[in-house]
Enzyme design. Structure first.
Site, PDB file in Angstrom:
ATOM      1  N   GLU A   1      -5.497   6.729   2.673  1.00 34.44           N
ATOM      2  CA  GLU A   1      -4.219   7.012   2.012  1.00 34.44           C
ATOM      3  C   GLU A   1      -4.074   8.556   1.989  1.00 34.44           C
ATOM      4  O   GLU A   1      -2.945   8.380   1.763  1.00 34.44           O
ATOM      5  CB  GLU A   1      -4.281   5.979   0.688  1.00 34.44           C
TER       6      GLU A   1
ATOM      7  N   HIS B   1     -27.454  -6.055  10.156  1.00 32.19           N
ATOM      8  CA  HIS B   1     -27.399  -7.335  10.792  1.00 32.19           C
ATOM      9  C   HIS B   1     -25.816  -7.523  10.289  1.00 32.19           C
ATOM     10  O   HIS B   1     -25.849  -8.944  11.098  1.00 32.19           O
ATOM     11  CB  HIS B   1     -27.876  -8.729  10.059  1.00 32.19           C
TER      12      HIS B   1
ATOM     13  N   LYS C   1       6.929  -1.962   1.070  1.00 36.71           N
ATOM     14  CA  LYS C   1       7.559  -2.379   0.077  1.00 36.71           C
ATOM     15  C   LYS C   1       8.176  -3.583  -0.187  1.00 36.71           C
ATOM     16  O   LYS C   1       8.889  -4.059  -0.270  1.00 36.71           O
ATOM     17  CB  LYS C   1       6.860  -1.703  -0.936  1.00 36.71           C
TER      18      LYS C   1
HETATM   19  O1  F6P Z   1       0.932   1.486  -2.149  1.00 36.89           O
HETATM   20  C1  F6P Z   1       0.015   2.403  -2.302  1.00 36.89           C
HETATM   21  C2  F6P Z   1      -0.197   2.432  -4.208  1.00 36.89           C
HETATM   22  O2  F6P Z   1       0.221   2.819  -4.557  1.00 36.89           O
HETATM   23  C3  F6P Z   1      -1.736   3.716  -4.702  1.00 36.89           C
HETATM   24  O3  F6P Z   1      -1.461   5.023  -4.331  1.00 36.89           O
HETATM   25  C4  F6P Z   1      -2.194   3.391  -5.873  1.00 36.89           C
HETATM   26  O4  F6P Z   1      -3.427   3.010  -6.541  1.00 36.89           O
HETATM   27  C5  F6P Z   1      -1.559   1.487  -5.807  1.00 36.89           C
HETATM   28  O5  F6P Z   1      -0.478   1.426  -5.239  1.00 36.89           O
HETATM   29  C6  F6P Z   1      -1.136   0.775  -7.266  1.00 36.89           C
HETATM   30  O6  F6P Z   1      -0.416   1.691  -7.961  1.00 36.89           O
HETATM   31  P1  F6P Z   1       0.480   1.791  -9.771  1.00 36.89           P
HETATM   32  O7  F6P Z   1      -0.706   2.205  -9.665  1.00 36.89           O
HETATM   33  O8  F6P Z   1       1.539   2.538  -9.842  1.00 36.89           O
HETATM   34  O9  F6P Z   1       0.976   0.171  -9.587  1.00 36.89           O
END
Ligand code: F6P
Length: 559
Positions: free
Chosen positions: A369, A400, A524
């Protein structure tokens, strides 16, 4: 960051020199490099903060390292390290610092960001966290019906799950035994599978949820939290003769951890049960602060502070050690050499200690990431490789499963072997201790044997005669071995910080921003749109044929 104005890293003279050097060295087998020097280990092994790094099984030699160090200088790495640690706005696309190292500064340190003493703020937040942990450990945190809380379920995903989960599991031996027992659990998946399991077997009267989300907008976490809230309200408000208010249930059964106090308030988390952190802590770098609440609950605050101290020891080493002896820098340079010059773009993480079961999953987020990027900090398209594909598993189990590919597949892979030197000293029963220490030696023997075989290939063993092709091993697969004196809160802190800084060094050399993650945003958005279509609230006409077909299959099954 490069010293030649507007040059991308691959246009630097130091990069070109490495290309030429790689062309000459590519045909040299690792076993030859070992045969040529009996001091390779002494030369390429380094130690700091209870961590030893053996880089002698990398396919490199002195000249390679000199040239890689020259590349690091040309990329202005020393200045970049200073900028990171002093709180400059190194996260350029979001215009903020990346100050996870401030979360582990000792209280006597000071660091000002935008006029605020961040060290004082960090320690105030740790003290607030400690107060909550103490109440739970004293058995004084009571649920809405008056019973002491026994189970804490962390609801979070990505950085709000993987770090706390990994550390809690790794340090389970450090559970304090003189406190009211509180079991810590983790639920992250948006489909509710893990949560459904907990809801089927935990008693709501003694269960508390930690709503753990930097943004407090992550649908995975919020949907788990809504299900948990309704489960609690449904079970607890109707208990007994006296009605219990929803407000009391939420107050006694939810803690919020977030960068957004407004959103925690909107969710009606009681102000005293809100733990905050800052925009300048990236999600995947957040386990050191209040997102670490499940860790502190599992191992106690003293051990949590030892974890921070271990990371800080690695920070100090990263800041002060010369580049040629600097563990994060050397680990990063080995990766750069493999990815960009030997064209090895797969990287496997192989711990030989069951307590590190979640370490690879944690590193997958930290590395991919952070550095899975394809434009420079200035927005130019990149023409060289960046983060390799990284995956892993416990080494003994992976032997394994996928080691076949490491030894005989077509894919070159760099491997990191990770193990503690000592284990099981404190097992009370002598006979059990003897057995377990034998098992530990067995695991170490396998760890050392595998890296040797990957290096030497067929030469690792004396044969009676030539083996048929399907039984042959070519070797020449590079690896790093990371040894901890023991797996303790202190050494684990140092190990994690080692990898965090390695990721930063590679980002500096690749000229990318490791602290944003724009590549996860669009997914998203379009998931929200797709959900509206699935729910029949928006037309499916503009969808491609495949997606429409899949949605229609769901509708048909749902009728
Ligand atoms: O979608 C990726 C992300 O933004 C990550 O970088 C982060 O760790 C995770 O989602 C959770 O985000 P949040 O802590 O804002 O729920």
């Amino acid at each position: 960051m490069s010293s030649v104005a507007n040059a991308t890293p691959d246009q630097l003279p130091a990069w070109k020199a490495l290309k030429e050097h790689a062309d000459a060295l590519k045909s040299v087998h690792l076993k030859t490099l070992f045969a040529e020097s009996s001091t390779r280990f002494d030369h390429f092994a380094h130690q700091a903060a209870g961590v030893m790094l053996d880089l002698s099984k990398q396919r490199w030699q002195d000249e390679t390292l000199d040239k890689l160090l020259a590349l690091a200088e040309a990329a202005e790495l020393p200045g970049a390290i200073k900028a990171l640690l002093s709180g400059q706005r190194v996260n350029t696309s979001e215009d903020r610092p990346a100050l996870h190292t401030a979360l582990r500064l000792p209280p006597e340190a000071s660091l000002e960001v935008d006029g605020e003493d961040v060290v004082a703020a960090v320690h105030a937040s740790l003290e607030q966290m400690e107060a909550l942990v103490s109440r739970l450990h004293a058995g004084q945190w009571r649920g809405a019906t008056g019973k002491p809380i026994r189970h804490v379920v962390n609801l979070g995903v990505g950085g709000s799950d993987l770090g706390p989960l990994m550390v809690t599991h790794a340090l389970a031996d450090y559970r304090p035994d003189d406190v009211h027992p509180v079991e810590v659990h983790f639920a992250s998946t948006m489909d509710g599978s893990q949560l459904a399991d907990y809801l089927s077997r935990l008693n709501p009267e003694v269960t508390l949820f930690v709503l753990s989300s930097k943004s407090f907008t992550t649908i995975d976490t919020l949907s788990n939290a809504n299900t948990a809230k309704d489960w609690l309200l449904g079970r607890l408000t109707r208990q007994g003769a006296t009605p219990i208010s929803a407000e009391l249930v939420i107050r006694q059964h939810f803690i919020g951890v977030s960068g957004s106090p407004q959103k925690m308030r909107a969710w009606r988390i009681a102000p005293a049960h809100q733990l905050r952190f800052w925009e300048w802590v990236g999600g995947r770098y957040s386990l050191w602060g209040t997102i670490g609440l499940p860790i502190a609950l599992a191992i106690g605050m003293d051990n949590f502070r030892a974890l921070l101290a271990g990371a800080h020891a690695m920070d100090r080493h990263f800041q002060a050690a010369p580049m040629a002896e600097n563990l994060p820098v050397l680990l990063a340079l080995a990766g750069i050499w493999n990815v960009n010059f030997l064209d090895i773009r797969a990287h496997s993480i192989l711990p030989y200690d069951g307590r590190l079961e979640y370490f690879a999953a944690y590193l997958e987020q930290l590395e991919m990431e952070s550095n899975g990027k394809s434009v420079t900090r200035q927005g130019q398209a990149i023409d060289y490789s960046t983060c390799p594909v990284l995956w892993g598993q416990l080494g003994p189990n992976a032997q394994h499963a996928f080691y076949q590919l490491l030894h005989q597949g077509m894919q070159p892979v760099e491997c990191d072997f990770i193990a503690p030197l000592k284990r099981y000293d404190d097992v009370e029963d002598p006979e059990t201790r003897r057995h377990l220490q034998t098992q530990h030696r067995l695991a170490l023997a396998n760890c050392f044997a595998q890296s040797r075989l990957l290096m030497l290939g067929d030469d690792a063993i004396d044969d009676e005669g030539p083996r048929p092709p399907h039984k042959r091993y070519r070797g020449n697969q590079p690896s790093t071995t990371v040894l901890l004196d023991q797996l303790t809160p202190h050494t684990l802190g140092a190990l994690i910080a080692l990898y965090e800084h390695k990721v930063f060094v590679q980002a500096v050399i690749w000229d990318i921003n490791p602290f944003d993650q724009w590549g996860v945003e669009l997914g998203k958005q379009i998931a929200t749109e797709t959900q509206q279509i699935i729910d029949g609230q928006a037309p499916a006409d503009h969808m491609d044929a495949s997606t429409r077909g899949l949605i229609e299959a769901f509708w048909a099954a749902d009728e």
